[in-house]
Design a protein around this motif. Structure first.
Motif, PDB file in Angstrom:
ATOM      1  N   GLY A  67       0.805  -1.212   0.000  1.00 20.32           N
ATOM      2  CA  GLY A  67       0.000   0.000   0.000  1.00 20.32           C
ATOM      3  C   GLY A  67       0.837   1.261   0.000  1.00 20.32           C
ATOM      4  O   GLY A  67       0.474   2.265  -0.629  1.00 20.32           O
ATOM      5  N   ARG A  68       1.988   1.245   0.684  1.00 16.39           N
ATOM      6  CA  ARG A  68       2.837   2.438   0.745  1.00 16.39           C
ATOM      7  C   ARG A  68       3.490   2.756  -0.596  1.00 16.39           C
ATOM      8  O   ARG A  68       4.012   3.865  -0.785  1.00 16.39           O
ATOM      9  CB  ARG A  68       3.921   2.236   1.799  1.00 16.39           C
ATOM     10  N   ASP A  69       3.492   1.782  -1.523  1.00 16.94           N
ATOM     11  CA  ASP A  69       4.096   1.997  -2.837  1.00 16.94           C
ATOM     12  C   ASP A  69       3.126   2.616  -3.838  1.00 16.94           C
ATOM     13  O   ASP A  69       3.532   2.996  -4.946  1.00 16.94           O
ATOM     14  CB  ASP A  69       4.595   0.665  -3.414  1.00 16.94           C
ATOM     15  N   ILE A  70       1.855   2.694  -3.487  1.00 14.44           N
ATOM     16  CA  ILE A  70       0.819   3.128  -4.425  1.00 14.44           C
ATOM     17  C   ILE A  70       0.594   4.635  -4.310  1.00 14.44           C
ATOM     18  O   ILE A  70       0.414   5.180  -3.227  1.00 14.44           O
ATOM     19  CB  ILE A  70      -0.497   2.376  -4.162  1.00 14.44           C
ATOM     20  N   GLU A  71       0.596   5.296  -5.458  1.00 17.23           N
ATOM     21  CA  GLU A  71       0.321   6.727  -5.546  1.00 17.23           C
ATOM     22  C   GLU A  71      -1.124   6.944  -5.990  1.00 17.23           C
ATOM     23  O   GLU A  71      -1.630   6.221  -6.858  1.00 17.23           O
ATOM     24  CB  GLU A  71       1.258   7.397  -6.551  1.00 17.23           C
ATOM     25  N   VAL A  72      -1.777   7.949  -5.398  1.00 22.39           N
ATOM     26  CA  VAL A  72      -3.150   8.304  -5.762  1.00 22.39           C
ATOM     27  C   VAL A  72      -3.148   9.765  -6.198  1.00 22.39           C
ATOM     28  O   VAL A  72      -2.833  10.652  -5.408  1.00 22.39           O
ATOM     29  CB  VAL A  72      -4.123   8.091  -4.591  1.00 22.39           C
ATOM     30  N   ASN A  73      -3.473  10.007  -7.462  1.00 23.76           N
ATOM     31  CA  ASN A  73      -3.441  11.357  -8.035  1.00 23.76           C
ATOM     32  C   ASN A  73      -4.827  11.759  -8.518  1.00 23.76           C
ATOM     33  O   ASN A  73      -5.241  11.396  -9.624  1.00 23.76           O
ATOM     34  CB  ASN A  73      -2.487  11.430  -9.216  1.00 23.76           C
ATOM     35  N   PRO A  74      -5.609  12.518  -7.735  1.00 21.45           N
ATOM     36  CA  PRO A  74      -6.868  13.065  -8.244  1.00 21.45           C
ATOM     37  C   PRO A  74      -6.592  14.272  -9.122  1.00 21.45           C
ATOM     38  O   PRO A  74      -5.504  14.874  -9.064  1.00 21.45           O
ATOM     39  CB  PRO A  74      -7.610  13.458  -6.965  1.00 21.45           C
ATOM     40  N   GLY A  75      -7.579  14.638  -9.937  1.00 17.37           N
ATOM     41  CA  GLY A  75      -7.386  15.807 -10.786  1.00 17.37           C
ATOM     42  C   GLY A  75      -8.614  16.149 -11.583  1.00 17.37           C
ATOM     43  O   GLY A  75      -9.678  15.534 -11.444  1.00 17.37           O
ATOM     44  N   ILE A  76      -8.457  17.140 -12.450  1.00 13.07           N
ATOM     45  CA  ILE A  76      -9.555  17.611 -13.296  1.00 13.07           C
ATOM     46  C   ILE A  76      -9.008  17.906 -14.683  1.00 13.07           C
ATOM     47  O   ILE A  76      -7.893  18.418 -14.827  1.00 13.07           O
ATOM     48  CB  ILE A  76     -10.219  18.874 -12.681  1.00 13.07           C
ATOM     49  N   GLY A  77      -9.789  17.567 -15.694  1.00 13.47           N
ATOM     50  CA  GLY A  77      -9.379  17.805 -17.072  1.00 13.47           C
ATOM     51  C   GLY A  77     -10.385  18.667 -17.814  1.00 13.47           C
ATOM     52  O   GLY A  77     -11.586  18.653 -17.513  1.00 13.47           O
ATOM     53  N   PHE A  78      -9.885  19.440 -18.783  1.00  9.39           N
ATOM     54  CA  PHE A  78     -10.716  20.258 -19.664  1.00  9.39           C
ATOM     55  C   PHE A  78     -10.356  19.882 -21.095  1.00  9.39           C
ATOM     56  O   PHE A  78      -9.179  19.898 -21.455  1.00  9.39           O
ATOM     57  CB  PHE A  78     -10.469  21.751 -19.426  1.00  9.39           C
ATOM     58  N   ARG A  79     -11.336  19.549 -21.918  1.00  8.37           N
ATOM     59  CA  ARG A  79     -11.062  19.054 -23.267  1.00  8.37           C
ATOM     60  C   ARG A  79     -11.924  19.765 -24.307  1.00  8.37           C
ATOM     61  O   ARG A  79     -13.092  20.080 -24.060  1.00  8.37           O
ATOM     62  CB  ARG A  79     -11.347  17.539 -23.380  1.00  8.37           C
ATOM     63  N   ALA A  80     -11.334  20.009 -25.466  1.00  6.10           N
ATOM     64  CA  ALA A  80     -12.043  20.488 -26.647  1.00  6.10           C
ATOM     65  C   ALA A  80     -11.928  19.404 -27.710  1.00  6.10           C
ATOM     66  O   ALA A  80     -10.821  19.065 -28.129  1.00  6.10           O
ATOM     67  CB  ALA A  80     -11.448  21.795 -27.147  1.00  6.10           C
ATOM     68  N   VAL A  81     -13.061  18.863 -28.157  1.00  5.68           N
ATOM     69  CA  VAL A  81     -13.081  17.695 -29.027  1.00  5.68           C
ATOM     70  C   VAL A  81     -13.697  18.050 -30.366  1.00  5.68           C
ATOM     71  O   VAL A  81     -14.840  18.511 -30.428  1.00  5.68           O
ATOM     72  CB  VAL A  81     -13.879  16.538 -28.391  1.00  5.68           C
ATOM     73  N   VAL A  82     -12.940  17.856 -31.443  1.00  4.83           N
ATOM     74  CA  VAL A  82     -13.456  17.992 -32.802  1.00  4.83           C
ATOM     75  C   VAL A  82     -13.454  16.595 -33.405  1.00  4.83           C
ATOM     76  O   VAL A  82     -12.415  16.089 -33.821  1.00  4.83           O
ATOM     77  CB  VAL A  82     -12.597  18.962 -33.648  1.00  4.83           C
ATOM     78  N   ARG A  83     -14.607  15.948 -33.385  1.00  3.63           N
ATOM     79  CA  ARG A  83     -14.677  14.561 -33.847  1.00  3.63           C
ATOM     80  C   ARG A  83     -14.630  14.504 -35.366  1.00  3.63           C
ATOM     81  O   ARG A  83     -15.078  15.433 -36.031  1.00  3.63           O
ATOM     82  CB  ARG A  83     -15.960  13.896 -33.303  1.00  3.63           C
ATOM     83  N   PRO A  84     -14.036  13.410 -35.919  1.00  5.93           N
ATOM     84  CA  PRO A  84     -13.668  12.186 -35.214  1.00  5.93           C
ATOM     85  C   PRO A  84     -12.183  12.067 -34.871  1.00  5.93           C
ATOM     86  O   PRO A  84     -11.743  11.010 -34.425  1.00  5.93           O
ATOM     87  CB  PRO A  84     -14.024  11.116 -36.260  1.00  5.93           C
ATOM     88  N   ASN A  85     -11.379  13.137 -35.038  1.00  8.78           N
ATOM     89  CA  ASN A  85      -9.941  12.930 -35.003  1.00  8.78           C
ATOM     90  C   ASN A  85      -9.140  13.804 -34.048  1.00  8.78           C
ATOM     91  O   ASN A  85      -8.012  13.444 -33.709  1.00  8.78           O
ATOM     92  CB  ASN A  85      -9.361  13.152 -36.418  1.00  8.78           C
ATOM     93  N   ILE A  86      -9.651  14.956 -33.618  1.00 15.13           N
ATOM     94  CA  ILE A  86      -8.797  15.951 -32.977  1.00 15.13           C
ATOM     95  C   ILE A  86      -9.306  16.280 -31.578  1.00 15.13           C
ATOM     96  O   ILE A  86     -10.504  16.490 -31.368  1.00 15.13           O
ATOM     97  CB  ILE A  86      -8.740  17.236 -33.834  1.00 15.13           C
ATOM     98  N   LEU A  87      -8.373  16.324 -30.631  1.00 16.99           N
ATOM     99  CA  LEU A  87      -8.717  16.674 -29.267  1.00 16.99           C
ATOM    100  C   LEU A  87      -7.572  17.435 -28.617  1.00 16.99           C
ATOM    101  O   LEU A  87      -6.406  17.028 -28.699  1.00 16.99           O
ATOM    102  CB  LEU A  87      -9.027  15.414 -28.436  1.00 16.99           C
ATOM    103  N   GLY A  88      -7.883  18.563 -27.991  1.00 20.21           N
ATOM    104  CA  GLY A  88      -6.926  19.294 -27.181  1.00 20.21           C
ATOM    105  C   GLY A  88      -7.346  19.215 -25.731  1.00 20.21           C
ATOM    106  O   GLY A  88      -8.545  19.235 -25.422  1.00 20.21           O
ATOM    107  N   ARG A  89      -6.370  19.119 -24.821  1.00 21.04           N
ATOM    108  CA  ARG A  89      -6.750  18.939 -23.420  1.00 21.04           C
ATOM    109  C   ARG A  89      -5.819  19.673 -22.469  1.00 21.04           C
ATOM    110  O   ARG A  89      -4.654  19.921 -22.778  1.00 21.04           O
ATOM    111  CB  ARG A  89      -6.794  17.456 -23.043  1.00 21.04           C
ATOM    112  N   ILE A  90      -6.373  19.990 -21.316  1.00 21.67           N
ATOM    113  CA  ILE A  90      -5.632  20.518 -20.181  1.00 21.67           C
ATOM    114  C   ILE A  90      -5.972  19.618 -18.998  1.00 21.67           C
ATOM    115  O   ILE A  90      -7.141  19.488 -18.627  1.00 21.67           O
ATOM    116  CB  ILE A  90      -6.029  21.967 -19.860  1.00 21.67           C
ATOM    117  N   ASP A  91      -4.974  18.966 -18.407  1.00 19.60           N
ATOM    118  CA  ASP A  91      -5.179  18.110 -17.249  1.00 19.60           C
ATOM    119  C   ASP A  91      -4.372  18.657 -16.083  1.00 19.60           C
ATOM    120  O   ASP A  91      -3.182  18.956 -16.227  1.00 19.60           O
ATOM    121  CB  ASP A  91      -4.747  16.668 -17.542  1.00 19.60           C
ATOM    122  N   VAL A  92      -5.020  18.790 -14.937  1.00 18.68           N
ATOM    123  CA  VAL A  92      -4.364  19.245 -13.720  1.00 18.68           C
ATOM    124  C   VAL A  92      -4.454  18.125 -12.699  1.00 18.68           C
ATOM    125  O   VAL A  92      -5.552  17.756 -12.258  1.00 18.68           O
ATOM    126  CB  VAL A  92      -5.023  20.525 -13.165  1.00 18.68           C
TER     127      VAL A  92
END
Length: 410
Positions: free
Chosen positions: A368-393
């Motif tokens: 258990g002490r070896d496991i990292e837990v990283n919560p966060g939030i992402g913001f995405r702009a999606v132009v389907r079917p091929n293109i996506l830009g993202r910001i992840d914090v």
């Protein structure tokens, strides 16, 4: 700069775009029957960030070509950036999608200090009456922001060092269907690595700092490896799936007789799934992966690595290195609204997530002490079917980490 500020700048910059209709005699059309090509031109600010590279700022112009279905079939984006570690960087990125079964991506980039990147990626699923899938990736890059903290889950941020990762190589694979939704892939990859002085002068040099430690590959190495993968997939799209599952099991071997610096074997398994509500306003996405690499004098960059925009998003790339890893990624992709600007339809998404994972000598050694837990939030702009830009914090015990880039993390 905060993620919401970045998103606001992108939204405002879209208002400066324009749409042109160019005769196909002047600009070749994606579809032969098109009398003209719809070209959307959008200037954008470049404000990228990552824990290893720091803040990059500049400007680009995105040129989006549409096919006769009014889908984006090609994207070209020249840009000029500035970074305190790498100086000025000129880049040309391109992505072409001649059909749903074919894609070509390339990147040409050169910095005034250390960094460079020349790569091309090709995928073709149309061969032998759609029975054969070919994938190829060729690259030659230098990353002056690379990090090494030491081995194991207990590696300390106090031992953070910097080096330049110079690599040349290729990865190729061929897939053939064995049954419905099941493919067998055979792969081959060549990787030649040189370790040099990095671009981040505020950190110790990796080769000097770890000179007395046993770190195989610190003077460079070569890998020539072959792999076999079995893949089961019901995904509704290869690159930007919204429903279905994909399971993969891979065995890879590297032999000194074929040009590798070290002999080793790698074993990996991964399952990811996407579960939408009926109108796809909410998509629950998840991935679980496990891997182990065994061998003597195993180069440090060939071991299991966690950290970065696609694994543990609370840390920079190469944060944790050891022989084995486990990883769980969960996120809820929520479509906030759909906006059409200059005939470009984009979905704007919010994605709360949590990344859980750790490294160890073997999977059985993980505690258990070896496991990292990283919560966060992402913001995405999606132009389907091929293109996506993202910001992840993401957030971790080392502090927050911000990533700005292209494509879903998994």
């Amino acid at each position: 700069m905060h993620a919401l500020t970045l998103l606001s700048l992108i939204l405002l910059s879209l208002l400066a775009g324009c749409t042109s209709y160019i005769p196909s005699t002047v600009l070749p059309a994606p579809s032969p029957a098109q009398p003209y090509v719809k070209l959307v031109t959008i200037p954008l600010p470049v404000i990228a960030s990552s824990p290893n590279e720091g803040v990059t700022w500049g400007a680009l112009t995105a040129f989006l070509l549409h096919n006769d279905k009014d889908e984006v079939s090609a994207l070209f984006a020249p840009q000029v950036n500035q970074n305190e570690n790498f100086g000025t960087t000129g880049t040309l990125y391109g992505a072409m999608y001649p059909s749903p079964l074919r894609s070509i991506e390339f990147n040409i980039s050169k910095s005034t200090q250390v960094n460079s990147d020349y790569e091309i990626r090709v995928r073709d699923q149309s061969l032998m009456d759609r029975q054969l899938e070919l994938n190829a990736f060729l690259y030659n890059f230098t990353d002056g922001s690379a990090r090494f903290f030491g081995f194991g889950s207990g590696s300390s941020v106090d031992n953070e060092t910097n080096f330049a990762d110079r690599e040349l190589g290729y990865t190729v694979s061929a897939g053939y269907p064995l049954a419905t939704n099941t493919m067998l892939y055979l792969g081959d990859r060549l990787r030649k690595v040189e370790i040099d002085e990095g671009a981040v002068k505020m950190l110790p040099n990796t080769q000097q700092y770890f000179a007395q430690a046993d770190v195989p590959g610190l003077d460079g190495f070569s890998t020539h490896a072959q792999s076999v993968s079995l893949v089961y997939s019901t995904l509704d799209a290869q690159a930007m799936a919204s429903s279905g599952i994909r399971a993969r099991a891979t065995i890879e071997g590297s032999l000194a007789a074929l040009g590798s610096s070290a002999r080793f074997g790698r074993y990996e398994a991964e399952v990811k799934g996407f579960f939408p509500i009926p109108d796809s306003r909410f998509i629950s996405a998840g991935r679980v992966a496990v891997g182990q690499t065994r061998g003597s004098s195993l180069p440090f960059l060939e071991r299991s690595i966690l950290g970065g925009e696609n694994t543990l998003r609370g840390y920079g790339r190469n944060r944790f290195i050891d022989n084995s890893y486990v990883l769980l990624n969960l996120e809820e992709r929520i479509r906030l609204f759909r906006w059409e600007v200059f005939d470009v339809k984009a979905d704007w998404e919010l994605a709360p997530f949590v990344d859980i994972g750790g490294v160890g000598d073997t999977v059985g050694d993980l505690r258990g002490r070896d496991i990292e837990v990283n919560p966060g939030i992402g913001f995405r702009a999606v132009v389907r079917p091929n293109i996506l830009g993202r910001i992840d914090v993401g957030f971790s015990k080392d502090g927050p980490a911000v990533f700005v880039g292209l494509g879903y993390p998994f």
